[in-house]
Design an enzyme around this catalytic site. Structure first.
Site, mmCIF file in Angstrom:
data_model
loop_
_atom_site.group_PDB
_atom_site.id
_atom_site.type_symbol
_atom_site.label_atom_id
_atom_site.label_comp_id
_atom_site.label_asym_id
_atom_site.label_seq_id
_atom_site.Cartn_x
_atom_site.Cartn_y
_atom_site.Cartn_z
ATOM 1 N N ALA A 1 -21.272 -0.703 15.333
ATOM 2 C CA ALA A 1 -20.756 0.306 16.282
ATOM 3 C C ALA A 1 -19.924 -0.394 17.350
ATOM 4 C CB ALA A 1 -21.915 1.061 16.923
ATOM 5 N N LYS B 1 -7.035 1.797 -3.643
ATOM 6 C CA LYS B 1 -6.726 1.156 -2.355
ATOM 7 C C LYS B 1 -7.010 2.110 -1.205
ATOM 8 C CE LYS B 1 -4.845 -1.426 0.831
ATOM 9 N NZ LYS B 1 -5.500 -2.643 1.350
ATOM 10 N N THR C 1 0.854 -1.182 0.000
ATOM 11 C CA THR C 1 0.000 0.000 0.000
ATOM 12 C C THR C 1 0.892 1.234 0.000
ATOM 13 O OG1 THR C 1 -1.659 -1.208 1.251
ATOM 14 C CG2 THR C 1 -1.825 1.198 1.274
ATOM 15 N N CYS D 1 -3.867 -1.013 9.135
ATOM 16 C CA CYS D 1 -4.236 -0.422 7.835
ATOM 17 C C CYS D 1 -5.088 0.827 7.940
ATOM 18 C CB CYS D 1 -4.921 -1.490 6.991
ATOM 19 S SG CYS D 1 -3.827 -2.853 6.633
ATOM 20 N N ASN E 1 -10.146 1.794 1.666
ATOM 21 C CA ASN E 1 -9.950 1.691 3.121
ATOM 22 C C ASN E 1 -10.510 2.897 3.847
ATOM 23 O OD1 ASN E 1 -8.877 -0.831 3.172
ATOM 24 N ND2 ASN E 1 -6.860 -0.227 3.916
ATOM 25 N N PHE F 1 -6.268 -6.399 -0.971
ATOM 26 C CA PHE F 1 -7.451 -6.043 -0.175
ATOM 27 C C PHE F 1 -7.693 -7.142 0.853
ATOM 28 C CE2 PHE F 1 -8.541 -2.403 -2.670
ATOM 29 C CZ PHE F 1 -8.105 -2.692 -3.952
ATOM 30 N N LEU F 2 -6.589 -7.616 1.473
ATOM 31 C CA LEU F 2 -6.699 -8.742 2.397
ATOM 32 C C LEU F 2 -7.093 -8.244 3.782
ATOM 33 C CD1 LEU F 2 -3.403 -10.666 1.453
ATOM 34 C CD2 LEU F 2 -5.632 -10.723 0.316
ATOM 35 N N ARG F 3 -8.064 -8.943 4.398
ATOM 36 C CA ARG F 3 -8.429 -8.625 5.784
ATOM 37 C C ARG F 3 -7.705 -9.598 6.708
ATOM 38 N NH1 ARG F 3 -14.495 -10.012 5.241
ATOM 39 N NH2 ARG F 3 -13.471 -11.497 3.821
ATOM 40 N N ARG G 1 -1.566 -4.223 16.694
ATOM 41 C CA ARG G 1 -1.302 -2.885 16.142
ATOM 42 C C ARG G 1 -2.582 -2.046 16.089
ATOM 43 N NH1 ARG G 1 1.771 -4.579 10.700
ATOM 44 N NH2 ARG G 1 0.199 -6.232 10.867
HETATM 45 C C1 UDX Z 1 -8.826 -3.798 6.353
HETATM 46 C C2 UDX Z 1 -9.663 -3.882 5.080
HETATM 47 O O1 UDX Z 1 -10.909 -4.515 5.370
HETATM 48 C C3 UDX Z 1 -8.919 -4.705 4.020
HETATM 49 O O2 UDX Z 1 -9.658 -4.725 2.821
HETATM 50 C C4 UDX Z 1 -7.556 -4.051 3.777
HETATM 51 O O3 UDX Z 1 -6.811 -4.797 2.829
HETATM 52 C C5 UDX Z 1 -6.776 -3.977 5.079
HETATM 53 O O4 UDX Z 1 -7.519 -3.246 6.066
HETATM 54 P P1 UDX Z 1 -8.298 -5.317 8.434
HETATM 55 O O5 UDX Z 1 -7.619 -4.083 8.943
HETATM 56 O O6 UDX Z 1 -7.588 -6.613 8.494
HETATM 57 O O7 UDX Z 1 -8.703 -5.091 6.860
HETATM 58 O O8 UDX Z 1 -9.628 -5.520 9.276
HETATM 59 P P2 UDX Z 1 -11.164 -5.175 9.099
HETATM 60 O O9 UDX Z 1 -11.897 -6.439 9.162
HETATM 61 O O10 UDX Z 1 -11.386 -4.304 7.944
HETATM 62 O O11 UDX Z 1 -11.473 -4.332 10.450
HETATM 63 C C6 UDX Z 1 -10.736 -3.164 10.676
HETATM 64 C C7 UDX Z 1 -11.154 -2.616 12.037
HETATM 65 O O12 UDX Z 1 -12.492 -2.097 11.948
HETATM 66 C C8 UDX Z 1 -11.155 -3.630 13.170
HETATM 67 O O13 UDX Z 1 -10.609 -3.019 14.332
HETATM 68 C C9 UDX Z 1 -12.638 -3.926 13.385
HETATM 69 O O14 UDX Z 1 -12.919 -4.266 14.732
HETATM 70 C C10 UDX Z 1 -13.263 -2.599 13.026
HETATM 71 N N1 UDX Z 1 -14.640 -2.694 12.547
HETATM 72 C C11 UDX Z 1 -14.909 -3.392 11.411
HETATM 73 C C12 UDX Z 1 -15.645 -2.017 13.242
HETATM 74 O O15 UDX Z 1 -15.395 -1.393 14.271
HETATM 75 N N2 UDX Z 1 -16.922 -2.077 12.776
HETATM 76 C C13 UDX Z 1 -17.241 -2.768 11.644
HETATM 77 O O16 UDX Z 1 -18.421 -2.794 11.273
HETATM 78 C C14 UDX Z 1 -16.207 -3.453 10.936
#
Ligand code: UDX
Length: 440
Positions: free
Chosen positions: A254, A206, A123, A262, A210, A154-156, A329
């Site tokens: 919420a 990207k 990224t 990320c 995000n 776009f990996l979670r 993190r």
């Molecule tokens: C994210 C993006 O989803 C992914 O596409 C990108 O490549 C990398 O960043 P990630 O950070 O692994 O992935 O986690 P994600 O599942 O997106 O959740 C991010 C944060 O948002 C977490 O702390 C989660 O608890 C929070 N979250 C997620 C909420 O508070 N509410 C939600 O409805 C969804």
């Protein structure tokens, strides 16, 4: 079948390399971290990611996936080189640190002996693809013109292998159609939409993706604050909103806000790019501010519920920034724990996966032991394990009666049936027997 090198064997590089090998390509992964590479050669995957150990082992066994610290060896006879090194937040707390990307690009320029397409999966701020081309032309004009493609991931975390094998789309940015088509072929077996565009637009997709997901989270957290004040239930509100196909149900939960490596970094980087371009990104600033505020709000609410924090014992269920990962993190739990400690609370913590010391907190090995003598429980990460907590047992060991559901994971009536006080994030409006549910 293509011959591929992956530079950078972290969470993105390792997952991408293993999945490309799974698709039948021959993949050599190279990293400067000797210990990591030695471990991988022995089958030790240093990342907690469901399914990753197996897919790495399967493809090592077939010989399609190899690991080395030798760039010359990794880049010999390859047609594609992926850059998958980290782009952490810079010390200025706003922009992306590109030192590792630039170092990887120079290594590629020095060690590649024949033309190959260089694909940036890290990224990186808009304009990085163009900068990579310039560095390669300087480093190795013999292989000019260099072909560079931006291919953001776009990996979670927690479902990276699934996301890699079942992408919603492949984004490719470059300067010519044949090069983009050659890279698209690597993913042909995944049968998903492929967007081909210029380098800058691919990099922007990207960041904008995000930042938009983070915006949805801060939006619903702001609505949750209003629900709290006006005695409405944000979970039902989100459900009602999400039935509109233009809105959808995803990323409207919420809670304590977003963490991870990320969202915080990418929202800050996009803000910085906008500001450096002389713009004033009000919405991105508000998204970050609301997210930071969410942590302060939880501490203030605990202080109000407990009549002060000094000398209180707070048990925190869940440390990782989200379930199915051991990644701390940007985890809200850590931020909240340090704020509570600073106010004189004793912190006890439990996480299904995270082990080891966490600041001055007492690390416990079970929900019940964490709850011992606690004045309040704070559920900070929505691990599914916490849905099965025996609240009668928890109440029997607590000193206080407060359960703060920071992720709106729990059934309030189940908690209250154990004689505990349930507080959620924007969970007003509910009354025993009030109408619940959706008729399709
Ligand atoms: C994210 C993006 O989803 C992914 O596409 C990108 O490549 C990398 O960043 P990630 O950070 O692994 O992935 O986690 P994600 O599942 O997106 O959740 C991010 C944060 O948002 C977490 O702390 C989660 O608890 C929070 N979250 C997620 C909420 O508070 N509410 C939600 O409805 C969804």
């Amino acid at each position: 079948m293509a011959r591929i090198a992956i530079v950078g064997v972290g969470y993105v590089g390792l997952t991408t390399g293993a999945c490309l090998a799974q698709s039948g390509h021959v993949v050599a992964c190279v990293d400067v971290d000797h210990a990591r590479i030695e471990g991988l050669r022995r089958g030790v995957v240093p990342i907690f990611e469901p399914g990753l150990t197996d897919i790495v082992a399967d493809n090592q066994r077939t010989g399609r996936l190899t690991f080395t610290t030798d760039f010359g060896e990794a880049l010999a006879d390859v047609e594609f080189v992926f850059i998958a090194v980290g782009t952490p937040m810079a010390d200025d707390g706003r922009s992306a640190d590109l030192r590792f990307v630039h170092s990887a690009v120079r290594d590629i320029g020095r060690h590649l002996m024949a033309p190959a397409i260089v694909i940036n999966k890290s990224t990186s701020p808009i304009g990085t693809g163009c900068a990579i081309s310039r560095i390669l032309e300087e480093e190795n004009p013999r292989l000019s013109p260099w072909r560079v493609v931006s291919n953001p991931e776009f990996l979670r975390e927690g479902c990276a292998v699934f996301d890699c094998l079942h992408p919603a789309r492949i984004v490719l940015g470059g300067t010519d159609e044949p090069t983009l088509e050659a890279v698209a072929e690597l993913y042909a077996d995944l049968r998903c939409p492929v967007i081909k565009t210029d380098l800058n637009s691919a990099e922007m997709i990207k960041y904008a993706s995000n930042a938009f997901l983070a915006t949805r989270i801060s939006f619903i957290n702001e609505v949750a604050r209003i629900c709290d004040a006006l005695d409405a239930d944000v979970s039902t509100v989100a459900q009602g909103m999400g039935l509109d196909p233009r809105i959808g149900q995803e990323f409207l939960r919420a809670g304590l806000g977003y963490g991870g490596s990320c969202f915080p970094k990418d929202v800050a980087a996009l803000r910085a790019m906008a500001a450096d371009a002389g713009l004033h990104p009000q919405l991105l600033m508000a998204v970050a501010e609301i997210n930071d505020d969410q942590r302060r709000w939880v501490v203030e609410r605990l202080e109000r519920e407990l009549g002060g924090i000094q000398g209180k014992v707070v048990a925190i269920f869940g440390l990782s920034f989200k379930p199915e990962t051991d990644d701390l993190r940007g985890a809200p739990a850590l931020d909240i724990a340090s704020r509570l400690s600073a106010l004189g609370a004793e912190i006890r913590v439990y996480d299904p996966v995270v082990r080891g010391r966490v600041g001055g907190a007492v690390v416990c090995s079970s929900v019940e032991s964490t709850a011992e003598s606690a004045d309040a429980i704070l559920l900070a990460t929505d691990w599914s394990e916490f849905r099965g907590v025996d609240w009668n047992k928890v109440r029997s060991v607590m000193r206080g009666r407060l359960v703060f559901d920071g992720r709106n994971l729990l059934d309030p009536e189940q908690v209250e049936a154990a004689g505990l006080k349930y507080v959620g994030v924007g969970r007003g409006g509910r009354r025993l027997g009030s109408p619940v549910g959706v008729t399709p």
